[in-house]
Design a protein around this motif. Structure first.
Motif, PDB file in Angstrom:
ATOM      1  N   MET A  81       0.846  -1.178   0.000  1.00  0.00           N
ATOM      2  CA  MET A  81       0.000   0.000   0.000  1.00  0.00           C
ATOM      3  C   MET A  81       0.887   1.235   0.000  1.00  0.00           C
ATOM      4  N   ASP A  82       0.557   2.174  -0.873  1.00  0.00           N
ATOM      5  CA  ASP A  82       1.253   3.459  -0.878  1.00  0.00           C
ATOM      6  C   ASP A  82       0.653   4.345   0.195  1.00  0.00           C
ATOM      7  N   ILE A  83       1.513   4.983   0.982  1.00  0.00           N
ATOM      8  CA  ILE A  83       1.058   5.944   1.983  1.00  0.00           C
ATOM      9  C   ILE A  83       1.511   7.326   1.535  1.00  0.00           C
ATOM     10  N   ILE A  84       0.544   8.225   1.412  1.00  0.00           N
ATOM     11  CA  ILE A  84       0.798   9.595   0.975  1.00  0.00           C
ATOM     12  C   ILE A  84       0.459  10.538   2.119  1.00  0.00           C
ATOM     13  N   LEU A  85       1.278  11.568   2.297  1.00  0.00           N
ATOM     14  CA  LEU A  85       0.994  12.604   3.289  1.00  0.00           C
ATOM     15  C   LEU A  85       0.521  13.845   2.553  1.00  0.00           C
ATOM     16  N   SER A  86      -0.538  14.448   3.065  1.00  0.00           N
ATOM     17  CA  SER A  86      -1.138  15.608   2.421  1.00  0.00           C
ATOM     18  C   SER A  86      -1.562  16.625   3.474  1.00  0.00           C
ATOM     19  N   THR A  87      -1.628  17.872   3.068  1.00  0.00           N
ATOM     20  CA  THR A  87      -2.169  18.914   3.947  1.00  0.00           C
ATOM     21  C   THR A  87      -3.590  19.291   3.519  1.00  0.00           C
ATOM     22  N   ALA A  88      -4.171  18.510   2.620  1.00  0.00           N
ATOM     23  CA  ALA A  88      -5.518  18.793   2.110  1.00  0.00           C
ATOM     24  C   ALA A  88      -6.577  18.596   3.187  1.00  0.00           C
ATOM     25  N   ASP A  89      -7.664  19.316   3.040  1.00  0.00           N
ATOM     26  CA  ASP A  89      -8.853  19.136   3.855  1.00  0.00           C
ATOM     27  C   ASP A  89      -9.446  17.776   3.494  1.00  0.00           C
ATOM     28  N   ILE A  90      -9.577  16.897   4.458  1.00  0.00           N
ATOM     29  CA  ILE A  90     -10.032  15.526   4.206  1.00  0.00           C
ATOM     30  C   ILE A  90     -11.400  15.479   3.530  1.00  0.00           C
ATOM     31  N   THR A  91     -12.218  16.503   3.731  1.00  0.00           N
ATOM     32  CA  THR A  91     -13.564  16.505   3.151  1.00  0.00           C
ATOM     33  C   THR A  91     -13.563  16.830   1.661  1.00  0.00           C
ATOM     34  N   THR A  92     -12.407  17.190   1.109  1.00  0.00           N
ATOM     35  CA  THR A  92     -12.327  17.554  -0.310  1.00  0.00           C
ATOM     36  C   THR A  92     -11.571  16.537  -1.154  1.00  0.00           C
ATOM     37  N   VAL A  93     -10.999  15.528  -0.519  1.00  0.00           N
ATOM     38  CA  VAL A  93     -10.157  14.567  -1.227  1.00  0.00           C
ATOM     39  C   VAL A  93     -11.035  13.553  -1.968  1.00  0.00           C
ATOM     40  N   ARG A  94     -10.719  13.322  -3.233  1.00  0.00           N
ATOM     41  CA  ARG A  94     -11.484  12.356  -4.051  1.00  0.00           C
ATOM     42  C   ARG A  94     -10.882  10.962  -3.853  1.00  0.00           C
ATOM     43  N   VAL A  95     -11.538  10.191  -3.003  1.00  0.00           N
ATOM     44  CA  VAL A  95     -11.132   8.825  -2.693  1.00  0.00           C
ATOM     45  C   VAL A  95     -12.390   7.970  -2.593  1.00  0.00           C
ATOM     46  N   ASP A  96     -12.208   6.662  -2.511  1.00  0.00           N
ATOM     47  CA  ASP A  96     -13.358   5.771  -2.345  1.00  0.00           C
ATOM     48  C   ASP A  96     -13.999   5.937  -0.966  1.00  0.00           C
ATOM     49  N   ALA A  97     -13.164   6.110   0.064  1.00  0.00           N
ATOM     50  CA  ALA A  97     -13.684   6.242   1.427  1.00  0.00           C
ATOM     51  C   ALA A  97     -12.812   7.180   2.246  1.00  0.00           C
TER      52      ALA A  97
END
Length: 167
Positions: free
Chosen positions: A1-17
């Protein structure tokens, strides 16, 4: 599994869950939990009330649809409250293991996560990061990409150290 670190607002990220750091009542709250409920709309709370009337215990995970979020699902994990004495690392580990178990049941390939318990529940940042990264790396799962959304610099730094140590 790739682990990515982001400073994005979690409510705006386009993911499955999206993983939500919830409280035991599963009725919304502050921090990440409040942000997810505000962005996702009332459908999430209505599902939680209907499907989980008694809430959940620390370490457990449940799921709902994503409401108005860009994610199809929200996996709600009840993080241990370190400040209130719930300091067993196994409880925090179980949040991530149970989130991955539900993600696999739902067929999730991309997941966004917060630093569970490292906010208002007071879990020390580096310990929370180490437990999270270690658990994701060592738990078999069909999740391909896990993105930690870390808006606080102290958490981003701690998760950076944890991902380097577990590489």
């Amino acid at each position: 599994m790739d682990i990515i670190l982001s400073t994005a607002d979690i409510t705006t990220v386009r993911v499955d869950a999206i993983v939500n750091a919830a409280n035991h009542a599963l009725r919304g709250g502050g921090g990440v939990d409040g942000a997810i409920h505000r962005a996702g709309g009332p459908k999430i709370l209505a599902e939680l009330i209907e499907r989980y009337p008694r809430g959940a215990s620390a370490g457990e995970a449940v799921w709902t649809t994503g409401g108005r979020l860009p994610a199809s699902y929200v996996i709600h994990v009840v993080g241990p409250n370190y400040t209130a004495g719930q300091q067993d690392p196994a409880l925090l580990e179980s949040c991530y293991r149970n989130a991955l178990r539900i993600a696999d049941e739902l067929g999730v390939k991309t997941l966004a996560l917060p630093a569970v318990s490292a906010g208002i529940f007071g879990w020390p940042a580096q310990s929370a990061a180490d437990i999270a990264v270690r658990t994701l790396r060592r738990t078999a799962s069909g999740v391909v990409t896990a993105t930690f959304c870390l808006v606080e610099p102290r958490l981003y730094k701690a998760f950076g150290k944890a991902t380097a140590a577990e590489a």
